[in-house]
Design a protein around this motif. Sequence first.
Motif, PDB file in Angstrom:
ATOM      1  N   ARG A 151       0.830  -1.207   0.000  1.00 56.59           N
ATOM      2  CA  ARG A 151       0.000   0.000   0.000  1.00 56.59           C
ATOM      3  C   ARG A 151       0.865   1.257   0.000  1.00 56.59           C
ATOM      4  N   VAL A 152       1.861   1.246   0.852  1.00 58.87           N
ATOM      5  CA  VAL A 152       2.757   2.401   0.946  1.00 58.87           C
ATOM      6  C   VAL A 152       3.492   2.617  -0.375  1.00 58.87           C
ATOM      7  N   ALA A 153       3.927   1.517  -0.983  1.00 56.25           N
ATOM      8  CA  ALA A 153       4.664   1.634  -2.239  1.00 56.25           C
ATOM      9  C   ALA A 153       3.777   2.192  -3.348  1.00 56.25           C
ATOM     10  N   GLY A 170      16.060 -12.166   9.905  1.00 54.45           N
ATOM     11  CA  GLY A 170      15.925 -13.077   8.766  1.00 54.45           C
ATOM     12  C   GLY A 170      14.493 -13.380   8.359  1.00 54.45           C
ATOM     13  N   LEU A 171      13.548 -12.512   8.723  1.00 56.04           N
ATOM     14  CA  LEU A 171      12.143 -12.801   8.399  1.00 56.04           C
ATOM     15  C   LEU A 171      11.601 -11.956   7.251  1.00 56.04           C
ATOM     16  N   GLY A 172      12.432 -11.071   6.681  1.00 56.16           N
ATOM     17  CA  GLY A 172      11.981 -10.367   5.475  1.00 56.16           C
ATOM     18  C   GLY A 172      11.791  -8.864   5.603  1.00 56.16           C
ATOM     19  N   LYS A 173      12.259  -8.257   6.678  1.00 55.91           N
ATOM     20  CA  LYS A 173      12.078  -6.803   6.834  1.00 55.91           C
ATOM     21  C   LYS A 173      12.842  -6.041   5.749  1.00 55.91           C
ATOM     22  N   THR A 174      14.104  -6.374   5.596  1.00 60.29           N
ATOM     23  CA  THR A 174      14.917  -5.676   4.594  1.00 60.29           C
ATOM     24  C   THR A 174      14.372  -5.937   3.191  1.00 60.29           C
ATOM     25  N   HIS A 175      13.967  -7.178   2.972  1.00 64.32           N
ATOM     26  CA  HIS A 175      13.397  -7.537   1.671  1.00 64.32           C
ATOM     27  C   HIS A 175      12.206  -6.623   1.343  1.00 64.32           C
ATOM     28  N   LEU A 176      11.312  -6.453   2.292  1.00 64.43           N
ATOM     29  CA  LEU A 176      10.130  -5.611   2.042  1.00 64.43           C
ATOM     30  C   LEU A 176      10.508  -4.150   1.808  1.00 64.43           C
ATOM     31  N   MET A 177      11.486  -3.658   2.540  1.00 65.04           N
ATOM     32  CA  MET A 177      11.883  -2.258   2.350  1.00 65.04           C
ATOM     33  C   MET A 177      12.487  -2.052   0.963  1.00 65.04           C
ATOM     34  N   HIS A 178      13.348  -2.969   0.558  1.00 66.68           N
ATOM     35  CA  HIS A 178      13.917  -2.856  -0.793  1.00 66.68           C
ATOM     36  C   HIS A 178      12.799  -2.949  -1.841  1.00 66.68           C
ATOM     37  N   ALA A 179      11.832  -3.815  -1.564  1.00 60.78           N
ATOM     38  CA  ALA A 179      10.730  -3.980  -2.522  1.00 60.78           C
ATOM     39  C   ALA A 179       9.970  -2.659  -2.698  1.00 60.78           C
ATOM     40  N   ILE A 180       9.751  -1.969  -1.582  1.00 60.75           N
ATOM     41  CA  ILE A 180       9.075  -0.666  -1.672  1.00 60.75           C
ATOM     42  C   ILE A 180       9.915   0.281  -2.538  1.00 60.75           C
ATOM     43  N   ALA A 181      11.203   0.317  -2.268  1.00 55.31           N
ATOM     44  CA  ALA A 181      12.086   1.221  -3.014  1.00 55.31           C
ATOM     45  C   ALA A 181      12.085   0.896  -4.507  1.00 55.31           C
ATOM     46  N   TRP A 182      12.178  -0.392  -4.838  1.00 60.07           N
ATOM     47  CA  TRP A 182      12.157  -0.788  -6.261  1.00 60.07           C
ATOM     48  C   TRP A 182      10.854  -0.351  -6.916  1.00 60.07           C
ATOM     49  N   HIS A 183       9.766  -0.586  -6.201  1.00 60.59           N
ATOM     50  CA  HIS A 183       8.465  -0.267  -6.770  1.00 60.59           C
ATOM     51  C   HIS A 183       8.353   1.232  -7.057  1.00 60.59           C
ATOM     52  N   ILE A 184       8.773   2.041  -6.099  1.00 62.01           N
ATOM     53  CA  ILE A 184       8.675   3.491  -6.303  1.00 62.01           C
ATOM     54  C   ILE A 184       9.621   3.941  -7.419  1.00 62.01           C
ATOM     55  N   LYS A 185      10.794   3.371  -7.456  1.00 63.51           N
ATOM     56  CA  LYS A 185      11.745   3.719  -8.518  1.00 63.51           C
ATOM     57  C   LYS A 185      11.148   3.445  -9.897  1.00 63.51           C
ATOM     58  N   LYS A 186      10.379   2.362  -9.962  1.00 63.38           N
ATOM     59  CA  LYS A 186       9.800   1.977 -11.245  1.00 63.38           C
ATOM     60  C   LYS A 186       8.615   2.868 -11.611  1.00 63.38           C
TER      61      LYS A 186
END
Length: 462
Positions: A151-153, A170-186
């Motif tokens: 939603r934020v992305a 190791g549960l995916g916090k960094t993964h989700l943050m990078h995902a937000i960044a990629w989405h906004i970049k796109k």
Amino acid sequence: MITQQISETVHPLLTEQWRLICEKLTQDLGDAAFKSWIKPLELISVNDESIFFNAPSRFMKDWILAHYSENIQKYWKEVLPNLKKIEIGVNASKTSYLEVISEDSAQGVDEIIEGIDDNREDMSAALDSRFTFENFVVGKPNELAYAAALRVAESDTPLFNPLFLYGGVGLGKTHLMHAIAWHIKKTHPTRKVIYLSAEKFMYQFIRALRFKDTVAFKDEFRNVDVLMIDDVQFISGKDTTQEEFFHTFNALVDNNRQVIISADKSPADLEKMEERLKSRLGWGLVADIHPTTYELRLGILQAKADALGLKIPKDVMEFLAFRIISNIRELEGALNRIVAHATLVGRNISIDTTQEVLRDLLRSNDRRITIEDIQKRVCEFYNIKISDLLSSRRLQNIARPRQIAIYLSKLLTSKSLPEIGRKFGGRDHTTVLHSVRKVQEFCQSDREFANDIDILRRSLEA
Ligand code: ADP
Ligand code: MG
């Protein structure tokens, strides 16, 4: 000379393995030491007993061998139990004048550190290209965090400010943050997104203080559209950094810019964090990521195997999902290890080789299911007596459950075949092995039988 042995290219899985080891080394050695000494190493080739790297200079080679070869070796040994040594060559083309002065180690260190400082100018840290929403497997434990991140992305204005993601390592916090960044970049290439660890935020801040350019520092951070700070617990107890962070945070939120924070605990549970900061961090949406479930772990393994184009036997996948419960990073590491091992040794992946290669990891993930637990559960399920299970009676309605209990003991505990035999009325290890094989065969040919085993196994997991 090493140069003769370094012609072959490195298998992608080993590169991936090296990347995972680098993550662990960063944690062990700290960011600065890692960047100065390990990052410049280039993986050249691997065989069962040695690993070859190239270093940019002889000075670095000597320094790494003297100070870090044990650390490096420790982690590689997890994949390559026979590993004997680390060898480092010097990359002639990249050899600088450092080579000439390499006898003077103090000067050498300064030069190297100076060189590294250059690439720290960039405020935002690099994003991992694999950490996208598409590659994120959603399950019960992470569905809220995933939905909130998406939603934020997708939103043009801040919906929840801040979005606070928290959960164990190791549960995916960094993964989700990078995902937000990629989405906004796109979707919004012009929006300014900064992603960095709290540690790096502190580093930048202290650096700005030292070079007296705090004005530039403030401008840099306060002009962003989206600011993400990962692992904010890192600044607990660091008072001046907290103070600066608090002001940056307020300035952004007041200007209607999106802030996204991650931590290993909820805002209220962060220790050595100023009260006003804690309360401010909890103002938006707080989404936690729960420990993984069996289904999520299996889903992630399948996605990962598909992405790598690997065919891994179903029973091995289930075994991994059942046994590696700590976190997703370890689960991925386990998968890589068995695949790398199979690639190197040229053997098929089976439960046996998996148990062999992952011995240490399996032990640390031990759920402490005992053979007694298994015997009790199997007896309840088939409605027979424990004394019958341990006896030598060969009636099928007793012998079959016995084989199943033995099979589950092999699968779910770290006990050896002789140890299992002893717990089953003093049977020898060949009998144990025979039972395990028999059950595996039945599972292949009989759906209903395989189903029973599955139910039993899950009931033991609960
Ligand atoms: P954390 O930041 O919470 O410590 P990471 O985001 O670094 O954890 O995740 C650790 C590893 O697990 C990464 O390689 C990441 O891609 C992977 N991972 C975590 N959660 C998922 C998921 N739901 N689907 C796929 N991979 C995941
Ligand atoms: Mg992280």
